[in-house]
Design a protein around this motif. Structure first.
Motif, PDB file in Angstrom:
ATOM      1  N   VAL A 167       0.834  -1.202   0.000  1.00 14.70           N
ATOM      2  CA  VAL A 167       0.000   0.000   0.000  1.00 14.70           C
ATOM      3  C   VAL A 167       0.872   1.256   0.000  1.00 14.70           C
ATOM      4  CG1 VAL A 167      -1.642   1.365   1.365  1.00 14.70           C
ATOM      5  CG2 VAL A 167      -2.026  -1.091   1.035  1.00 14.70           C
ATOM      6  N   VAL A 168       1.875   1.294   0.855  1.00 10.43           N
ATOM      7  CA  VAL A 168       2.767   2.461   0.924  1.00 10.43           C
ATOM      8  C   VAL A 168       3.492   2.648  -0.408  1.00 10.43           C
ATOM      9  CG1 VAL A 168       4.860   3.374   2.036  1.00 10.43           C
ATOM     10  CG2 VAL A 168       3.033   2.392   3.433  1.00 10.43           C
ATOM     11  N   HIS A 169       3.978   1.558  -0.971  1.00 14.46           N
ATOM     12  CA  HIS A 169       4.685   1.641  -2.253  1.00 14.46           C
ATOM     13  C   HIS A 169       3.767   2.150  -3.367  1.00 14.46           C
ATOM     14  CE1 HIS A 169       7.496   0.618  -5.454  1.00 14.46           C
ATOM     15  NE2 HIS A 169       6.452   0.142  -6.107  1.00 14.46           N
ATOM     16  N   LEU A 170       2.594   1.565  -3.462  1.00 18.19           N
ATOM     17  CA  LEU A 170       1.669   1.973  -4.514  1.00 18.19           C
ATOM     18  C   LEU A 170       1.240   3.434  -4.347  1.00 18.19           C
ATOM     19  CD1 LEU A 170      -0.504  -1.262  -4.751  1.00 18.19           C
ATOM     20  CD2 LEU A 170       1.032  -0.362  -6.513  1.00 18.19           C
ATOM     21  N   TYR A 171       1.051   3.856  -3.115  1.00 14.83           N
ATOM     22  CA  TYR A 171       0.591   5.215  -2.868  1.00 14.83           C
ATOM     23  C   TYR A 171       1.694   6.245  -3.127  1.00 14.83           C
ATOM     24  CZ  TYR A 171      -1.855   9.100  -0.667  1.00 14.83           C
ATOM     25  OH  TYR A 171      -2.467  10.308  -0.429  1.00 14.83           O
TER      26      TYR A 171
ATOM     27  N   ALA B 130      -0.171   1.722   8.681  1.00 12.47           N
ATOM     28  CA  ALA B 130       1.227   1.711   8.233  1.00 12.47           C
ATOM     29  C   ALA B 130       1.942   2.974   8.694  1.00 12.47           C
ATOM     30  CB  ALA B 130       1.292   1.582   6.716  1.00 12.47           C
ATOM     31  N   LEU B 131       1.287   4.118   8.543  1.00  9.04           N
ATOM     32  CA  LEU B 131       1.899   5.375   8.972  1.00  9.04           C
ATOM     33  C   LEU B 131       2.110   5.410  10.478  1.00  9.04           C
ATOM     34  CD1 LEU B 131       0.185   8.083   6.732  1.00  9.04           C
ATOM     35  CD2 LEU B 131       2.330   6.861   6.369  1.00  9.04           C
ATOM     36  N   GLU B 132       1.173   4.847  11.227  1.00 10.94           N
ATOM     37  CA  GLU B 132       1.311   4.802  12.682  1.00 10.94           C
ATOM     38  C   GLU B 132       2.490   3.919  13.097  1.00 10.94           C
ATOM     39  OE1 GLU B 132      -2.564   3.517  13.925  1.00 10.94           O
ATOM     40  OE2 GLU B 132      -3.427   5.534  13.721  1.00 10.94           O
ATOM     41  N   ILE B 133       2.611   2.780  12.469  1.00 12.14           N
ATOM     42  CA  ILE B 133       3.728   1.872  12.767  1.00 12.14           C
ATOM     43  C   ILE B 133       5.056   2.541  12.410  1.00 12.14           C
ATOM     44  CG2 ILE B 133       4.857  -0.296  12.113  1.00 12.14           C
ATOM     45  CD1 ILE B 133       1.960  -1.411  11.658  1.00 12.14           C
ATOM     46  N   MET B 134       5.090   3.160  11.232  1.00  8.94           N
ATOM     47  CA  MET B 134       6.330   3.814  10.809  1.00  8.94           C
ATOM     48  C   MET B 134       6.687   4.972  11.733  1.00  8.94           C
ATOM     49  SD  MET B 134       5.850   3.602   6.686  1.00  8.94           S
ATOM     50  CE  MET B 134       6.945   4.941   6.395  1.00  8.94           C
ATOM     51  N   ALA B 135       5.695   5.699  12.247  1.00  9.96           N
ATOM     52  CA  ALA B 135       5.962   6.800  13.169  1.00  9.96           C
ATOM     53  C   ALA B 135       6.640   6.285  14.440  1.00  9.96           C
ATOM     54  CB  ALA B 135       4.669   7.541  13.508  1.00  9.96           C
TER      55      ALA B 135
END
Length: 93
Positions: free
Chosen positions: A40-44, A72-77
């Motif tokens: 999802v992150v890659h495609l976006y 995904a953004l929460e985990i990456m944060a």
């Protein structure tokens, strides 16, 4: 005499070095995500797909794509916070 440095921030050696480090750190944070979240992150961000297009590609509805994206953004944060990056401003050009 004073040394000549490129006038644009984007062309200054220290800025270029910091950007490379941040991209590397961000890449490592992305690798901590489950595979579906990485997709999802890659495609976006890399493929510039919309949430609807991502849903079509992954055979899930747009709402689920949005949920995955947010998680995904929460985990990456959290991962980036452990690396000492606690502000989105550190990642901006």
């Amino acid at each position: 005499p004073a040394m000549d440095f490129p006038s644009k921030r984007e062309t200054q050696p220290d800025f270029i070095c910091v950007q490379k480090e941040l991209r590397s750190t961000l890449g490592e944070a992305i690798k901590t995500l489950p595979e579906r979240y990485q997709q999802v992150v890659h495609l976006y961000y890399i493929e510039d797909c919309t949430m609807s297009e991502i849903g079509g590609t992954l055979c899930i509805n747009e709402s689920r794509v949005s949920q995955i994206y947010k998680q995904a953004l929460e985990i990456m944060a959290v991962v980036l916070g452990h690396q000492g990056i606690n502000s989105i401003h550190a990642l901006q050009a």
